[in-house]
Motif scaffolding. Structure first.
Motif, PDB file in Angstrom:
ATOM      1  N   UNK A   1     -17.370 -16.424  26.722  1.00 32.93           N
ATOM      2  CA  UNK A   1     -17.195 -15.621  25.501  1.00 32.93           C
ATOM      3  C   UNK A   1     -16.526 -16.417  24.390  1.00 32.93           C
ATOM      4  N   UNK A   2     -15.577 -17.283  24.781  1.00 35.57           N
ATOM      5  CA  UNK A   2     -14.904 -18.087  23.745  1.00 35.57           C
ATOM      6  C   UNK A   2     -15.889 -19.035  23.080  1.00 35.57           C
ATOM      7  N   UNK A   3     -16.826 -19.553  23.861  1.00 40.17           N
ATOM      8  CA  UNK A   3     -17.855 -20.419  23.258  1.00 40.17           C
ATOM      9  C   UNK A   3     -18.677 -19.604  22.260  1.00 40.17           C
TER      10      UNK A   3
ATOM     11  N   UNK B   1      -8.034 -14.913  20.854  1.00 37.69           N
ATOM     12  CA  UNK B   1      -8.543 -14.918  22.225  1.00 37.69           C
ATOM     13  C   UNK B   1      -9.428 -13.703  22.445  1.00 37.69           C
ATOM     14  N   UNK B   2     -10.036 -13.659  23.619  1.00 32.02           N
ATOM     15  CA  UNK B   2     -10.957 -12.578  23.975  1.00 32.02           C
ATOM     16  C   UNK B   2     -10.387 -11.808  25.163  1.00 32.02           C
TER      17      UNK B   2
ATOM     18  N   UNK C   1     -13.190  -7.718  23.392  1.00 29.32           N
ATOM     19  CA  UNK C   1     -12.425  -7.676  22.152  1.00 29.32           C
ATOM     20  C   UNK C   1     -12.077  -9.113  21.784  1.00 29.32           C
ATOM     21  N   UNK C   2     -12.157  -9.425  20.498  1.00 30.18           N
ATOM     22  CA  UNK C   2     -11.647 -10.706  20.002  1.00 30.18           C
ATOM     23  C   UNK C   2     -10.561 -10.384  18.981  1.00 30.18           C
ATOM     24  N   UNK C   3      -9.391 -10.978  19.149  1.00 35.60           N
ATOM     25  CA  UNK C   3      -8.322 -10.688  18.198  1.00 35.60           C
ATOM     26  C   UNK C   3      -7.188 -11.696  18.324  1.00 35.60           C
ATOM     27  N   UNK C   4      -6.115 -11.390  17.608  1.00 39.97           N
ATOM     28  CA  UNK C   4      -4.951 -12.281  17.595  1.00 39.97           C
ATOM     29  C   UNK C   4      -4.135 -12.074  18.875  1.00 39.97           C
ATOM     30  N   UNK C   5      -3.245 -13.036  19.195  1.00 43.43           N
ATOM     31  CA  UNK C   5      -2.568 -13.010  20.509  1.00 43.43           C
ATOM     32  C   UNK C   5      -1.784 -11.733  20.771  1.00 43.43           C
ATOM     33  N   UNK C   6      -1.116 -11.191  19.777  1.00 44.20           N
ATOM     34  CA  UNK C   6      -0.287 -10.002  20.030  1.00 44.20           C
ATOM     35  C   UNK C   6      -1.159  -8.826  20.460  1.00 44.20           C
ATOM     36  N   UNK C   7      -2.299  -8.641  19.807  1.00 44.76           N
ATOM     37  CA  UNK C   7      -3.165  -7.514  20.165  1.00 44.76           C
ATOM     38  C   UNK C   7      -3.838  -7.765  21.519  1.00 44.76           C
TER      39      UNK C   7
ATOM     40  N   UNK D   1      -3.311  -5.376  24.697  1.00 46.53           N
ATOM     41  CA  UNK D   1      -4.503  -4.746  25.272  1.00 46.53           C
ATOM     42  C   UNK D   1      -4.687  -5.162  26.738  1.00 46.53           C
ATOM     43  N   UNK D   2      -4.255  -6.374  27.072  1.00 45.23           N
ATOM     44  CA  UNK D   2      -4.298  -6.799  28.475  1.00 45.23           C
ATOM     45  C   UNK D   2      -3.351  -5.939  29.298  1.00 45.23           C
TER      46      UNK D   2
END
Lengths: 572, 572
Positions: free
Chosen positions: A145-147, A161-162, A353-359, A363-364
């Motif tokens: 997904x990161x690719x 990150x995803x 989901x793709x977003x910034x580290x805090x979110x 969410x994790x």
């Protein structure tokens, strides 16, 4: 902490590029989310990874007693769907030629209980896929997904990150539970997806619809809403914008690059988190070209490139996609949802989901004590399919999907053009003989003889004005599955007498008459967050017409019935 | 409403028996849950079912473009696991004989894209399984689950129903989001599952641990806690009891019929909702019988019946299971979680809730805008497997799973008996030569020669008292995957000097020493909701030892190392 089901805790993403990191967005978390705790037993998992350790800490069953020994599937080849299907199906009887009853050519994929090297963390094996897993899912999936994110979206900050989810609806519920408090305000498009409403409305939120055109939210109008926000009268200042920017549901509008940048900048200015829900992203099919219309040489060259086989075609396809909000997101305020529902199948219940580290980190935590990782059947089969096709193969598959939806959209718009006399609002010229610019609105009038393709306007029909009264108006969708079609209900003889509720009453009546004629539309009021409308307005009743599962013949029949029923309905 | 993804709205359950209906429990819903709206477009779905209707209302992709054409799996036969495996593995080298590398006999199951009759709602086909689905899942699944609930649990009210979820963790998060408000109080067992804590702790709840014995919550103590509740000092009166009544995690305790009835009656008296989390229900394996001990003729006859093949054995197995709280639930205040994680595999992410109509209806609304139906890969494969095995076959499969866990529990308890000198707390007699009643607590002392099976107590070791000091204490688990083992840390030379934190400091130190010796336990503090303890108490440090994935040899090695390390640790 959940020592039985979370073998590995998620680590914050390392910066992926030389770009600046995301800004701190922790003030957008609600009190419940702030209280969520990370796994206290990280150390335990470090020890668990030591070779020779006797593992009595976890609480997981032995894979030996999983009843599934192997899993296999016959999958379509990545080039199964043609890139440039003929406008009118060629097969006799006009049945949906593409999906004939003969079996398509397939490839077999297999997933064993144990991979040749069962200790390889990238291996896909049932012993791992069907075991408890970290909420982040099988390690090979985020790598893939990161690719995809890096190649297709090119985010504008470094430490994105995803995180896998069980579809965008799940993601939306998690984001609401992460951010919203009762009484918050949420910005949406003036017509919006009811599935998302279900997620935020229970928080008793103040929902504000933003005016749209064919490119979605109008930036200047959005800025005005926020600049003039009155906390006393309107409640808390909005903290979230929910948007479906590509093939918006229900309007089919797509925000292109400039529009997204403008809307992003307003969100950055007013500190609003953008929830970018993109189920139809790969179904972006660009402008509708009426039958018989010749594209300009430049447009034709672009279309040719994008529908040709091979690497250049793949590149042209990727280049044709609109930019994600992530591409402008220097703050890390975008929470983007992607899903395999339209590109593979909805029943996989798989997205990310793709977003910034805090979110992503919060969410994790939310996923760890909720859905955990998506079903291992879904991740194993999807990942094995992606690996079997390879990157280029998957891009080719997406292009086939796109071409399929473009074909079906054109079926419906061509059928409308054949069942109504169409004019383009902006210049009054017949859209059948000129190229229509992206996003032009069409208005349909009765045709004297709908059965005849040559039929044009006939003064003898006795309708008012040069063309009789307008019956329908719509903007051809640039992506997605839907035509959002407005009916000029103000033309109904009882309209004035019915008073304030006339539009709703007549729309409902028309919907029932159509259903009795075996044509089922979705009523527009289901998509209405109940504000003023730029698309629509006084006297317009809306319907959402889905072209995703109807055949060519059904589409032709339905539009013909619709034109007849509507003519009678408005003129009785 | 969500017209794109919810083709059928859940209807409230019809009464299934002549029993009274559940009482109204709507006062247990929080404000967010009360605001959730049912699908406003029910009428649309009625029309959609009319044959010949042209379906332009929904927003679902065509199954023709799902890449999966068929799905198949090799599954174990339902009688793969023996009912009465030998106590000590017979194979040479003591390797886990049961799971040798040779391939087991399997059957093939197949799921086509289109069933022979694709319009049969009970048919399992990828065109349906991989499509959007109602949150209630494929119609055949609840039919199957209702048979299971009716046969195994026999609920005491008429209008119960089931709802699929993506595992009990998902169910727990949904129940918390349905019921809890910030500042509520929740009752739990004095040792409790940390995965559930993750779901309710973020609500800033006041958590009250209830004293336990070998049958779980002690009813009289629970009644006392509630009778003496002081709202001023303790906050809101509890509205929820979270319990794992069979094979409690971590203690292994199981509430039998009388205990469940008593606890139920207290909950009914004080209007408390019982969240009954039962992952280990089918892993109820009854009392531990030490090696060489002869059962009474009655107990042996019961064991023989329950481990014999055929229908009588199936019946004996079902009869041996403890009753669910549902069986006493005349009010409809029980929310029960079952899961396929231990009976099939955790990666399926598949389980179900059984409860009264109000809770099932609200949980359906919550699922519709969250997880939706579980992954169609998981439901299709699991249902096809269940249908392939049939009801009797599935019961036989469960019996094999139970026998497997009983075997592994006995491996661990036998290894403890061989590594320590054990005495039963209640009568001081050697438990190796008498039958132990259900739930008896064992205390272990050092053996003079752990290597010798004949080794008994040796006065010459110079330990204090007749048996030296006690090292460990535990109650053999009656279900589940764990032995919850207390270490008498108060016997450590530094205990007094270390002050208030002595137990935690020494437990942590011991845990690290064991990990360095390649034996990894789960630390007990992870399961502690931080109240007073009836199991444990001053000077006792707890560890949870999982026997689910270790081999016979690993178990023997680990307990031997543990005995040596512990003897040294407490006597240095």
């Amino acid at each position: 902490m959940n020592i039985d089901t979370v073998p590995f805790a998620a680590e914050p993403a390392a910066p992926r590029t030389g770009l600046p990191k995301a800004r701190d967005m922790s003030h957008h978390l609600n009190s419940i989310t702030k209280r969520r705790e990370a796994n206290k037993l990280k150390e335990l998992y470090k020890y668990a990874a030591i070779p020779g350790m006797i593992p009595m800490a976890g609480g997981v069953p032995s894979p030996a007693i999983f009843p599934f020994e192997t899993l296999s599937a016959d999958i379509l080849r990545y080039d199964h769907l043609p890139l440039n299907p003929p406008r009118i199906p060629k097969k006799q009887g006009l049945f949906e030629w593409l999906f004939s009853s003969s079996s398509p050519v397939t490839d077999k994929i297999n997933i064993p209980k144990y991979a040749p090297d069962p200790t390889d963390p990238m291996a896909i094996q049932l012993a791992t896929s069907l075991q408890y897993a970290a909420a982040t899912g099988p390690p090979a999936f985020p790598v893939w997904l990161r690719k995809y994110v890096e190649t297709v979206f090119k985010p504008a900050f470094a430490d994105w990150d995803v995180l896998l989810d069980v579809g965008a609806t799940d993601a939306m519920t998690k984001v609401c539970s992460m951010m919203l408090s009762e009484g918050d305000s949420v910005l949406v498009e003036e017509w919006t997806y009811p599935g998302a409403m279900n997620a935020y409305l229970p928080y008793d939120v103040n929902v504000v619809g933003l005016p749209m055109d064919h490119e979605g939210i109008i930036a200047a109008d959005m800025d005005k809403v926020l600049a003039e926000w009155d906390v006393e009268k309107q409640g808390r200042f909005p903290r979230m914008l929910y948007t479906v920017p590509t093939g918006q549901n229900p309007t089919g509008a797509t925000m292109l690059a400039d529009r997204r940048r403008e809307v992003y900048e307003i969100c950055s200015k007013y500190d609003i988190v953008i929830v970018e829900d993109e189920p139809y992203y790969c179904l972006f099919m660009d402008e509708y070209v009426p039958q018989g219309v010749k594209l300009s040489p430049v447009a034709q060259a672009s279309r040719d490139a994008e529908t040709s086989e091979g690497g250049k075609g793949n590149d042209a396809f990727l280049k044709s996609l609109p930019p994600s909000f992530l591409h402008f997101d220097t703050d890390g305020r975008v929470i983007r949802f992607d899903t395999f529902s339209k590109t593979s199948c909805p029943g996989s219940r798989l997205g990310w989901v793709t977003s910034s580290p805090i979110f992503i980190e919060r969410l994790t935590r939310i996923s760890e004590c909720g859905t955990q990782a998506p079903s291992g059947f879904a991740t194993a089969l999807t990942l094995t399919m992606l690996n079997h096709w390879g990157w280029d193969g998957y891009v080719r598959w997406l292009r086939g999907i796109k071409a399929n939806y473009r074909m079906k959209r054109d079926w419906m718009l061509d059928a409308l053009a054949d069942s109504f006399h169409l004019e383009s609002d902006s210049n009054g010229l017949n859209p059948l003989v000129i190229t229509t610019p992206f996003g032009r609105r069409f208005t349909g009038y009765a045709r004297p003889n709908p059965a005849s393709a040559e039929g044009r306007w006939d003064e003898k029909r006795g309708l008012t004005g040069a063309h009789g009264k307008p019956l329908i108006s719509y903007i051809p969708p640039s992506a997605g599955m839907f035509v959002f079609l407005g009916v000029h209900l103000s033309g109904h003889p009882e309209y004035a007498a019915l008073g304030d509720d006339a539009t709703r009453i007549l729309a409902d009546r028309l919907w029932r008459v159509l259903a009795k004629h075996h044509v089922l539309f979705a009523p527009g009021w289901a998509f209405d967050p109940e504000g003023p409308h730029n698309i629509g307005g006084e006297g317009m009743g809306y319907f959402r017409l889905s072209f995703s599962i109807v055949t060519y013949e059904e589409t032709r029949d339905a539009m013909e019935v619709f034109a007849k029923v509507l003519g009678k309905f408005l003129n009785k």
